[in-house]
Design an enzyme around this catalytic site. Structure first.
Site, short mmCIF file in Angstrom:
data_model
loop_
_atom_site.label_atom_id
_atom_site.label_comp_id
_atom_site.label_asym_id
_atom_site.label_seq_id
_atom_site.Cartn_x
_atom_site.Cartn_y
_atom_site.Cartn_z
N GLY A 12 -17.89 18.15 41.95
CA GLY A 12 -19.26 18.27 41.82
C GLY A 12 -20.32 18.33 42.91
N SER A 14 -21.27 21.26 44.90
CA SER A 14 -22.24 22.21 45.29
C SER A 14 -23.67 22.13 44.92
CB SER A 14 -21.52 23.47 44.43
OG SER A 14 -22.01 23.35 43.16
N VAL A 63 -13.18 19.84 35.69
CA VAL A 63 -12.66 18.62 35.50
C VAL A 63 -12.05 18.37 34.29
CG1 VAL A 63 -13.90 17.32 37.26
CG2 VAL A 63 -14.85 17.54 35.02
N ASN A 89 -17.74 12.63 40.95
CA ASN A 89 -19.34 12.87 40.81
C ASN A 89 -19.78 13.82 39.87
OD1 ASN A 89 -22.19 12.89 41.95
ND2 ASN A 89 -21.43 15.14 42.15
N SER A 141 -24.15 5.52 35.99
CA SER A 141 -25.51 5.56 35.81
C SER A 141 -26.19 4.34 35.40
CB SER A 141 -25.93 6.69 35.05
OG SER A 141 -27.18 6.86 34.76
N TYR A 154 -24.65 10.59 26.56
CA TYR A 154 -24.60 10.45 27.79
C TYR A 154 -24.53 8.74 28.25
CZ TYR A 154 -26.29 10.79 33.05
OH TYR A 154 -26.21 10.33 34.40
N ALA A 156 -23.34 6.69 26.45
CA ALA A 156 -21.88 6.17 26.00
C ALA A 156 -20.82 6.75 26.93
CB ALA A 156 -21.66 6.80 24.74
N THR A 157 -21.07 7.67 27.65
CA THR A 157 -20.02 8.28 28.55
C THR A 157 -20.20 7.34 29.90
OG1 THR A 157 -21.61 9.78 29.80
CG2 THR A 157 -20.08 10.64 27.74
N LYS A 158 -21.43 7.04 30.31
CA LYS A 158 -21.37 6.16 31.53
C LYS A 158 -21.29 4.72 31.42
CE LYS A 158 -22.77 9.71 34.00
NZ LYS A 158 -21.79 10.35 35.17
#
Length: 230
Positions: A12, A14, A63, A89, A141, A154, A156-158
């Site tokens: 990630g 760019s 990914v 990232n 995060s 979000y 939950a993923t972090k």
């Protein structure tokens, strides 16, 4: 770790945090692998800047797809013969109440932020294990340590990224260290350019690569310990 001439993959990269990290690593003498998902033009711009400072490579990377990850890693090995550092990232963020988020929005956050990070790590590990020393840096995060409304998937993923990092630190061989960096709200396209400058986050990521922060493998590195949130 001495960054000079190290081969460092930044997913990630760019735009946003990844872009600033790639540029700062190149300034330190690293050979950076820049990745893009859909915006090849931006990726090429970062590649050009990095190539002025060292020997960089641009690869397409989704990914969520193992074949895309494998292809990117094959290109890295073909050009450089090794990989020293993986910086996971890539991220996706939707700011809405959970009930208002579509199934597609929920799934994309889980697939990019957590599953994609795990897949990339899984496929890169055999390469990283060959080095005398190597690093994995996962970008989570502050939302992986605290809960916020309108960020349920979000968060939950972090939280998951942090748990994954800490568990993997117990499993990895001693030549691979792993850290999790936790930015606060950062001024990127995902946040409509609100928050801490991305270059500040990149600065801490680079120091993490250099292992200047006196942390042990598996530790959290919180941006709020180094910069005040803006």
């Amino acid at each position: 770790m001495d960054i000079k001439n190290k081969i460092i993959l930044v997913t990630g990269s760019s735009s946003g945090i990844g872009r600033e990290t790639a540029l700062q690593l190149a300034e330190k003498g690293a050979n950076v692998v820049v990745t893009y998902f859909s915006n090849k033009v931006e990726g090429e711009k970062i590649l050009s800047q990095c190539n002025k400072l060292g020997n960089a490579l641009l690869v397409s990377l989704d990914v969520r797809k193992k074949d895309s990850i494998k292809k990117a890693l094959d290109e890295i090995i073909k050009k450089f013969g090794k990989l020293d550092v993986l910086i996971n990232n890539s991220g996706y963020f939707v700011y809405k109440n959970f009930e208002d988020q579509s199934i597609e929005e929920i799934m994309e956050q889980v697939e990019v932020n957590l599953i994609g990070l795990m897949l990339t790590t899984k496929l890169a590990l055999p390469i990283l294990k060959k080095q005398k020393e190597s690093l994995i840096i996962n970008i989570a995060s502050i939302s992986g340590k605290n809960i916020y409304t309108q960020e349920a998937p979000y968060c939950a993923t972090k939280f998951g990224v942090r748990a994954f990092t800490k568990t993997l630190a117990l499993e990895l061989p001693k030549n691979i260290k792993i850290y999790v960096v936790n930015p606060t709200l950062t001024a990127t396209k995902m946040t409509d350019l609100e928050g801490m400058p991305a270059k500040n986050v990149a600065e801490i990521i680079v120091k993490t690569v250099e292992e200047k922060l006196e942390k042990k493998s598996g530790d959290d590195i919180d941006l709020t310990d180094y910069f005040k949130s803006k």
